[in-house]
Scaffold this active site. Structure first.
Site: not given
Lengths: 350, 350, 350, 350
Positions: D154-155
């Site tokens: 996600c990051y």
């Protein structure tokens, strides 16, 4: 005043959010009490109509500005916005009270800086030299003797306390300082703007004013003054964010030493600990530990933790405060305690 | 329209919160699309300036109200506030479009009720009889044939669906119905009021308008119509609260049967399950299980769970909806689906 | 103790949430200080490892239970869960300290009530008669002389203070009392349960334990004792909810008078005001005004507002507290102040 | 499969948070449906017991892993944690299904990187070369032909999409890239850890894993591959924070060009716009505008805005995603659409 009497406090702009916090703190103070609460928008109304938490705590009513009433005070806080303080200063000082300004009106010392960043004229530049930047951890002795105190901003308090020891140690010479900070929305006050509605703040984060927030020059001014001789001015990129919480600031500060040899988390801890030894409101965390907003909420603490990223040669200092306390009203009371000769921690321990 | 063409949708009051949700739902709808978005305050601006989530999803721009443009629509939704719909109705109906009003203007049928609860005059009372109360679970067949649909309120949808089966079963005769409900703050729209700021909503709960909220008569009207013959009108005490969340309503509904003999959780489950068998948007929970706001957020479901407290002879039905979906825009699309002959669930499944 | 010395406080179960709040309050107390912090799970660790906010505020370390150490205390608080207090009581009382129990172990007086609602045996029923129910607004004089104090529950404090004046006035005779309450999630402590994760609490509301929460009999016990002679016992339906906030409770209490003639908001205000005149921690709102959780957060206040719904003949009293302060640790300190002869408000004003 | 039949989807680790989001998205997908939901912890239970939002949406029950059942699927998603995927890969691929892994098991290509950052052994390093890093905006054509897809973190998705155009343009040569990101707490899954309780997340922010988060090498690997020839590897300092929200990530990315001459906001906008022209899920904001988490919540968009700070010579790109959608389940469906030859946006528009 006699030993038994409490110092009389006046507050200008008393209906706002930071003024409410100030009155909450002063309600617990052993040696001071609010005597005059000026709100030009709601004179005559009980204070608790604007600050419901103070119902039953104070019977005070708001009043208009009256120089005689203000002259009865030992200290006066202004909670007005930037640019709105100037018209009160002369009368307050003439009346003999110490003046503690929570706005940005007296923070920037260099010529033209106020105008540049606040986009409005400074009508009393002659007083800038006298006004003391009220960050006790940097300027305690000058605060003690001041008549006029510029209480620092919330982001700036949080950022400067994080970076000061690193800059003093000569470890910030490898480029601009970068400060990425996130604040709770109380920093925006209680004005009814759509962007500050619950529906737009909750479950959301936004960045704003990248590189042009008015707290930027305040940070640069104070850090530059701390830089070792000959190392030149400190330049900072300050990027604020608003997050879904009410109170508090977390600033992640990135500094790059020109020469990182020998640096590690332990060394950083030593530098920070040594610098703040004995400070009542700065807490330095052990290596491997980082402060959180929750740990300081409602308190006057600034908590610091640091790490050195050897892969990129970057020092990271994480700093947290409650923006309405150490970032505003609490620090203002800390300054009051100093200027009136009280214990610095009076009314401020938890 | 041809089989392949999508129905053309017009929206009046398109810059508001429920209109934004409506456009999000319609962006996924297989058989309808927004063709006209009327916002008198921002004509010419791209829709995504008011609804940033729709950036790239639609290229539509807001426009002023134009009868010809509206006449090109198959269905028109009004998202204006109560009292502000009347001036559009005639032209919309004349143009041939179905009219689905999300305000309270056409919900209360009895003489003088609108004026009493909304404190303003009803300028088109002659249309009240024609307007169908758009709660499909109660009035599905009438909705199908309607020209003018009064889309129910958020609290009322949540409350009526909870109480209807109990009232129909003759189990609410032991006194007034009490509905204690809590709503997320999106129910108040996006107007910039201080009370709806994050700083005043977060970590807070407040009750308001005890017994005099305008959704009260809507609940009473619909439940009275369901009461078994001769049992008289249903009276309700409706107490709304606002809590620290964006979307959703939880209503705890308390009903007292005149004769509770034989009642228990299982029996209540049977009553609710039987009443809503086959309903696509009502989910009834097993005895011992209760719905939560989280379970329906962003969906068109109304979830119900019930318990009987034998110690006090009280039936408790807990009901949850998303106030902007089943409580507003989702139900409006459900009504559109019915009135245009689409599948009732088109565009609404999750 | 001498005039200058502070009272020595012991805390059992000192690593929990309410114990943390208790230590925060006591850190500001002028006449008492924590001397012994018992945590059987983390002996030897600094208190701030469990309570990071207390870093620098206290140097205390947790320790195991030691009767001699406890005997050095003037007062001992137990923050253990229900059923876990019994094993400490005898030694604490033998050592001479007052015992203030924050659990439910000594609240229910009637035979078998504890077992029925807590589903566990009461191992020291002989002490039930001696234990004083520590709600100062009802039992102040008995608290002053007590050795063993049962500190009331959070929901119960909030509910009883709301209903007591109505019951005393004979205005609750028209049926069961209904209390619909919503609490912040700190009431559940810091145990790592999935249901209390942020992802399941934020933007959510849930009802739970309808009609069978263990605070129900506590409310009934205290209200029944207040009912006018001959009017019989008070029965209550108590329905708790959890909402997306940390601290605080709002209880909406519904009472039906047998004869509502002459009742209105003003009359209700008179009844509540008269009952709580002079009470330092109960604030009664003017007719038309209602308290909010925000107004009491972090304080020991219980704020009350009332309305009469003439359409349904129902009295509604809205009551708010901070569940960890007036609902737990604050009230415990209020009880300590009474039992040690201090000012009742010491350490508790804001 | 025939034109009319839907693709059969299998999910391993189907009781987790990202699996729940995946099933919500697939419930709306026109060409695929979940056929097998493997949860080794709760075989036999209805899916809605773990995912209450799916009540009534699916009748599926969890089942144990069964190679035959999995072989009936066209595509299999694994939502297991890093290190837990390996034991399923061979059987899934042998069965003929495409395998899309949402964990970090196949993302890091260089020898020893997985072991270094995940602190566990990689048991199937032979497959690393075949596995395609599933960021369609970088590797679309390779994804189309892949058997085994490593769905990005996600990051990393949020960060790489922000920095890629700047790196490609040769504007990141002035030092390490700094990424300061804040995520909602759903990124931590639904495990019951004290730090993820509402009481510790709400009204709080914390930094963690400064410089040693496992997403760091993933960012460096992808950005290094994009750097202009001869410019060497890209080094990144990645500092994650957790904030008080459920879903979403905001990453503020700081890049320093070796030569900033001629750079300004408009030029940055041109670079980003040109790079992502035609991309269905990347939205680039006009100069002076910045994206917010709210604008992408629940969507598969990554929104980008950029500013150039000439005072410090720093490029700032602000990037937002929903961590469970574009950061996990949505991107996984995007990859599925590519690998199965569907429209890339199927099931993903709003």
């Amino acid at each position: 005043m006699t030993a038994s009497a409490k110092a009389r406090v006046g507050i200008i702009g008393a209906a706002g959010l930071s003024a409410g916090k100030l009155m909450e703190i002063l309600a617990r103070h052993p040696r001071a009490e609010v005597a005059v609460a000026v709100s030009e928008s709601s004179p005559g109304k009980p204070v608790h109509t604007s600050h419901p938490r103070l119902r039953g705590v104070t019977d005070l009513r708001f009043e208009g500005f009256d120089a005689k009433r203000i002259a009865s005070c030992d200290v006066v806080f202004s909670c007005k916005k930037a640019g709105e303080t100037f018209r009160f200063v002369a009368e307050v000082l003439a009346g003999g009270a110490k003046f503690i300004d929570l706005s940005g009106d007296y923070r920037l010392k260099a010529d033209g800086q106020f105008e540049k960043w606040y986009k409005t004229a400074h009508s009393r530049p002659g007083e800038l030299a006298e006004a003391v930047y009220g960050l006790p951890e940097l300027h305690r002795s000058r605060v003690r003797g001041a008549r006029l105190i510029a209480n620092p901003g919330c982001y700036t308090t949080t950022s400067i306390l994080a970076c000061a020891p690193i800059v003093e140690a000569g470890l910030a010479g490898g480029g601009p300082v970068l400060i990425d900070a996130i604040s709770g929305v109380s920093g925006a006050g209680r004005g009814a703007k759509e962007e500050n509605l619950y529906i737009h703040v909750a479950e959301n984060v936004r960045a704003y004013r990248i590189g042009n927030h008015q707290h930027t020059p305040e940070i640069e001014q104070e850090l530059t003054a701390l830089a070792p001789g000959g190392s030149g001015s400190v330049t900072a990129l300050f990027v604020p964010h608003v997050g879904p919480f009410r109170d508090g600031i977390l600033a992640s500060c990135y500094l790059r030493p020109a020469n990182p040899a020998g640096l590690d988390d332990r060394k950083l801890h030593e530098i920070l600990s040594a610098r703040y030894a004995g400070e009542p409101f700065v807490r330095v965390y052990e290596p491997g530990h980082l402060p959180q907003v929750e740990f300081v909420r409602g308190t006057n603490y600034c908590d610091l933790g640091a790490a050195f990223d050897s892969r990129t040669g970057t020092i990271v200092v994480v700093s947290v405060t409650d923006n309405l306390v150490k970032g505003a009203a609490g620090q203002a009371v800390q300054n009051m305690n100093l200027v009136l000769g009280f214990e610095e921690t009076d009314g401020l321990l938890l």
